[in-house]
Design a protein around this motif. Structure first.
Motif, PDB file in Angstrom:
ATOM      1  N   ASP A  35     -25.325 -40.632 -26.828  1.00 28.59           N
ATOM      2  CA  ASP A  35     -24.890 -41.670 -26.779  1.00 28.59           C
ATOM      3  C   ASP A  35     -25.767 -42.486 -25.824  1.00 28.59           C
ATOM      4  O   ASP A  35     -25.997 -43.609 -26.015  1.00 28.59           O
ATOM      5  CB  ASP A  35     -24.462 -41.802 -27.832  1.00 28.59           C
TER       6      ASP A  35
ATOM      7  N   LYS B  67     -22.175 -44.283 -18.232  1.00 26.04           N
ATOM      8  CA  LYS B  67     -21.234 -43.261 -19.028  1.00 26.04           C
ATOM      9  C   LYS B  67     -19.863 -43.737 -19.114  1.00 26.04           C
ATOM     10  O   LYS B  67     -18.934 -44.135 -19.973  1.00 26.04           O
ATOM     11  CB  LYS B  67     -21.130 -41.989 -18.941  1.00 26.04           C
TER      12      LYS B  67
ATOM     13  N   ASN C 203     -19.782 -39.420 -25.535  1.00 28.94           N
ATOM     14  CA  ASN C 203     -21.004 -39.072 -25.255  1.00 28.94           C
ATOM     15  C   ASN C 203     -21.718 -38.821 -24.721  1.00 28.94           C
ATOM     16  O   ASN C 203     -23.082 -40.123 -25.091  1.00 28.94           O
ATOM     17  CB  ASN C 203     -21.655 -37.933 -27.239  1.00 28.94           C
TER      18      ASN C 203
END
Length: 226
Positions: free
Chosen positions: A210, A195, A207
């Motif tokens: 995602d 992330k 997000n």
């Protein structure tokens, strides 16, 4: 090894975590976990790390189609030792492996920035683009022009990744030099690390769902185990 946040709680790895296994696992399940852990070591296996689902189920004395029993085993192991280790099953490669949590600060002692960049390229090329292997010529094109110095640097970093168990040499029909991500390499980056990497490359907050979809992280039950 699994890269975690810089200030991870997993900086100490007491063997006392193993004592919890007997409270939730049968003797066969304890033996299966130890065998998976042993076979996940790069010092023991030169290429095929971990055990196949069939091998694990044989140790567990489970019927070939008992997926629920296998999933239960993975879940209960991770509930017991998740603070220090992670048992994962890579369905694409059919390998069950045990990873140890390593803070990013400690990981830098094992992987240079060049090795990390090389691994991330291979990870993206195979996990996201779904290629079975990455050619050495593709690495040369991505990381610099053809020269003896560049070739030596890439080979040296590939050797580090091979010793770590993150990648292995791949024999493809064309005979060209190629490398494949192992089940260890495919799960070496934690979700939080991916992330942060994606957010840095996109210069915006993303997000988590995602990010995980982008990196093909679909099997998220039992932590990241199965």
């Amino acid at each position: 090894m699994s890269l975690e946040e810089p200030e991870s709680l997993h900086s100490n790895l007491p063997l006392g975590a193993m004592e919890r296994l007997s409270a939730v696992l049968s003797p066969d399940e304890e033996y299966a976990f130890v065998q998976i852990m042993f076979s996940s070591s790069a010092a023991v296996r030169s290429g095929s790390f971990g055990l196949s689902r069939r091998e694990v189920m044989k140790i567990l004395k489970l019927e070939p189609g008992d997926e629920q029993g296998f999933a239960s085993f993975v879940k209960r192991v991770n509930q017991s030792v998740a603070r220090y280790y992670r048992l994962i099953y890579d369905e694409r490669r059919d390998r069950a492996v045990v990873l140890i949590h390593v803070p990013a600060r400690q990981a830098r002692e094992l992987l240079s920035s060049e090795s990390l960049a090389l691994l991330m390229f291979i990870f993206y090329h195979q996990e996201v683009l779904q290629n079975d292997y990455t050619l050495f010529t593709q690495l040369l094109e991505a990381f610099g022009h053809e020269s003896l110095d560049v070739r030596r640097k890439i080979l040296a970093n590939l050797d580090t990744l091979i010793k770590l168990g993150a990648v292995s040499r791949y024999e493809n029909p064309s005979g060209e030099e190629a490398y494949a991500l192992t089940a260890i390499g495919a799960r070496l980056f934690s979700d939080s690390y991916l992330k942060r990497f994606a957010e840095f490359s996109h210069s915006q907050q993303l997000n988590m769902d995602d990010v995980l979809k982008f990196f093909k992280r679909y099997n998220l039950e039992a932590g990241e185990g199965y």
